[in-house]
Design a protein around this motif. Structure first.
Motif, mmCIF file in Angstrom:
data_model
loop_
_atom_site.group_PDB
_atom_site.id
_atom_site.type_symbol
_atom_site.label_atom_id
_atom_site.label_comp_id
_atom_site.label_asym_id
_atom_site.label_seq_id
_atom_site.Cartn_x
_atom_site.Cartn_y
_atom_site.Cartn_z
ATOM 1 N N ARG A 1 0.597 -0.897 -0.196
ATOM 2 C CA ARG A 1 -0.132 -0.184 0.005
ATOM 3 C C ARG A 1 0.828 1.035 -0.377
ATOM 4 N NH1 ARG A 1 -4.712 -1.220 3.885
ATOM 5 N NH2 ARG A 1 -6.022 -2.831 2.916
ATOM 6 N N CYS A 2 0.897 2.099 -0.661
ATOM 7 C CA CYS A 2 0.908 3.647 -0.996
ATOM 8 C C CYS A 2 -0.111 4.665 -0.327
ATOM 9 C CB CYS A 2 1.917 4.122 -2.370
ATOM 10 S SG CYS A 2 3.294 2.667 -2.543
ATOM 11 N N LEU A 3 0.875 5.345 0.194
ATOM 12 C CA LEU A 3 -0.047 6.534 0.610
ATOM 13 C C LEU A 3 0.445 7.794 0.129
ATOM 14 C CD1 LEU A 3 -2.296 7.454 2.506
ATOM 15 C CD2 LEU A 3 -0.882 7.633 4.174
ATOM 16 N N TYR A 4 -0.515 8.734 -0.082
ATOM 17 C CA TYR A 4 -0.128 9.561 -0.659
ATOM 18 C C TYR A 4 -1.057 10.651 0.035
ATOM 19 C CZ TYR A 4 0.760 13.651 -4.239
ATOM 20 O OH TYR A 4 0.245 14.987 -4.960
ATOM 21 N N ILE A 5 -0.199 12.217 0.263
ATOM 22 C CA ILE A 5 -0.669 13.030 0.971
ATOM 23 C C ILE A 5 -0.022 14.203 0.506
ATOM 24 C CG2 ILE A 5 -1.251 14.285 3.268
ATOM 25 C CD1 ILE A 5 0.038 11.605 5.022
ATOM 26 N N GLY A 6 -1.258 15.219 0.090
ATOM 27 C CA GLY A 6 -1.434 16.245 -0.976
ATOM 28 C C GLY A 6 -2.218 17.601 -0.479
ATOM 29 N N ASP A 7 -2.183 18.901 -0.711
ATOM 30 C CA ASP A 7 -2.787 19.518 -0.344
ATOM 31 C C ASP A 7 -3.932 19.979 -1.726
ATOM 32 O OD1 ASP A 7 -0.819 20.924 -2.025
ATOM 33 O OD2 ASP A 7 -0.696 22.021 0.009
ATOM 34 N N ASN A 8 -3.628 19.670 -2.941
ATOM 35 C CA ASN A 8 -4.779 19.600 -4.329
ATOM 36 C C ASN A 8 -5.952 18.922 -4.098
ATOM 37 O OD1 ASN A 8 -5.527 20.410 -6.458
ATOM 38 N ND2 ASN A 8 -3.419 21.354 -7.184
ATOM 39 N N LEU A 9 -7.174 19.186 -3.646
ATOM 40 C CA LEU A 9 -8.185 18.871 -4.271
ATOM 41 C C LEU A 9 -8.634 17.768 -5.426
ATOM 42 C CD1 LEU A 9 -10.661 20.207 -1.393
ATOM 43 C CD2 LEU A 9 -9.436 17.941 -1.235
ATOM 44 N N VAL A 10 -8.345 18.901 -6.833
ATOM 45 C CA VAL A 10 -8.425 18.852 -7.689
ATOM 46 C C VAL A 10 -7.363 17.428 -8.505
ATOM 47 C CG1 VAL A 10 -8.378 19.741 -10.035
ATOM 48 C CG2 VAL A 10 -8.916 20.860 -8.105
ATOM 49 N N SER A 11 -6.327 17.082 -7.824
ATOM 50 C CA SER A 11 -5.151 16.360 -8.220
ATOM 51 C C SER A 11 -6.141 14.624 -7.850
ATOM 52 C CB SER A 11 -3.795 16.559 -7.966
ATOM 53 O OG SER A 11 -3.719 16.970 -6.350
ATOM 54 N N LEU A 12 -5.990 15.417 -5.969
ATOM 55 C CA LEU A 12 -6.756 13.986 -5.469
ATOM 56 C C LEU A 12 -7.039 13.276 -5.836
ATOM 57 C CD1 LEU A 12 -5.491 15.557 -1.581
ATOM 58 C CD2 LEU A 12 -4.180 14.202 -2.993
ATOM 59 N N SER A 13 -8.430 14.039 -5.928
ATOM 60 C CA SER A 13 -10.050 13.491 -6.573
ATOM 61 C C SER A 13 -9.492 13.159 -7.464
ATOM 62 C CB SER A 13 -11.147 14.378 -6.439
ATOM 63 O OG SER A 13 -10.711 15.368 -6.757
ATOM 64 N N GLY A 14 -9.078 13.449 -8.815
ATOM 65 C CA GLY A 14 -8.944 13.092 -9.968
ATOM 66 C C GLY A 14 -7.945 11.592 -9.964
ATOM 67 N N PHE A 15 -7.133 11.264 -9.463
ATOM 68 C CA PHE A 15 -6.345 10.110 -9.047
ATOM 69 C C PHE A 15 -7.267 8.694 -8.362
ATOM 70 C CE2 PHE A 15 -2.498 12.838 -10.473
ATOM 71 C CZ PHE A 15 -1.712 11.543 -11.361
ATOM 72 N N GLU A 16 -7.616 9.560 -7.419
ATOM 73 C CA GLU A 16 -9.067 8.765 -6.537
ATOM 74 C C GLU A 16 -9.563 8.043 -7.585
ATOM 75 O OE1 GLU A 16 -10.284 6.260 -3.926
ATOM 76 O OE2 GLU A 16 -8.006 8.151 -3.475
ATOM 77 N N ARG A 17 -10.450 8.710 -8.561
ATOM 78 C CA ARG A 17 -11.335 8.931 -9.599
ATOM 79 C C ARG A 17 -10.288 8.163 -10.734
ATOM 80 N NH1 ARG A 17 -13.174 13.725 -9.363
ATOM 81 N NH2 ARG A 17 -12.283 13.473 -11.187
ATOM 82 N N GLY A 18 -9.355 8.017 -10.868
ATOM 83 C CA GLY A 18 -8.667 7.682 -12.618
ATOM 84 C C GLY A 18 -9.161 8.078 -13.512
ATOM 85 N N ARG A 19 -9.827 9.669 -13.594
ATOM 86 C CA ARG A 19 -9.763 10.060 -14.505
ATOM 87 C C ARG A 19 -9.928 11.842 -14.429
ATOM 88 N NH1 ARG A 19 -14.586 8.432 -13.052
ATOM 89 N NH2 ARG A 19 -16.443 9.353 -12.571
ATOM 90 N N PHE A 20 -9.534 12.980 -15.452
ATOM 91 C CA PHE A 20 -9.430 14.362 -14.818
ATOM 92 C C PHE A 20 -10.336 14.352 -15.872
ATOM 93 C CE2 PHE A 20 -5.669 12.882 -12.862
ATOM 94 C CZ PHE A 20 -5.757 13.818 -11.616
ATOM 95 N N LYS A 21 -10.228 16.123 -15.862
ATOM 96 C CA LYS A 21 -11.163 16.605 -16.970
ATOM 97 C C LYS A 21 -9.833 17.366 -17.730
ATOM 98 C CE LYS A 21 -15.315 18.576 -15.813
ATOM 99 N NZ LYS A 21 -16.145 19.652 -14.857
#
Length: 70
Positions: A1-21
């Protein structure tokens, strides 16, 4: 398991979903999938508020109002 902690919600939610606009970011997200699956990497993404992100301290020009030294 890898934990990525960041402060950019757009990038975090995009990588969590696996897609970006954004096409460029979507390409990065899609390219990471075979590596994660092939290596058995289970990514977890968590958000930290910018003022508490100690890794970001050196890139800030001004103090964030109300922030505290950790």
């Amino acid at each position: 398991r890898c934990l990525y902690i960041g402060d950019n919600l757009v990038s975090l939610s995009g990588f969590e979903r696996g897609r970006f606009k954004s096409h460029a970011l979507n390409t990065l997200a899609r390219r990471s999938v075979p590596y994660r699956l092939g290596c058995g990497i289970d990514m977890r993404y968590r958000h930290v508020r910018s003022e508490f992100n100690v890794a970001d301290k050196g890139s800030r020009r001004f103090d964030v109002k109300g922030s505290q030294e950790l």
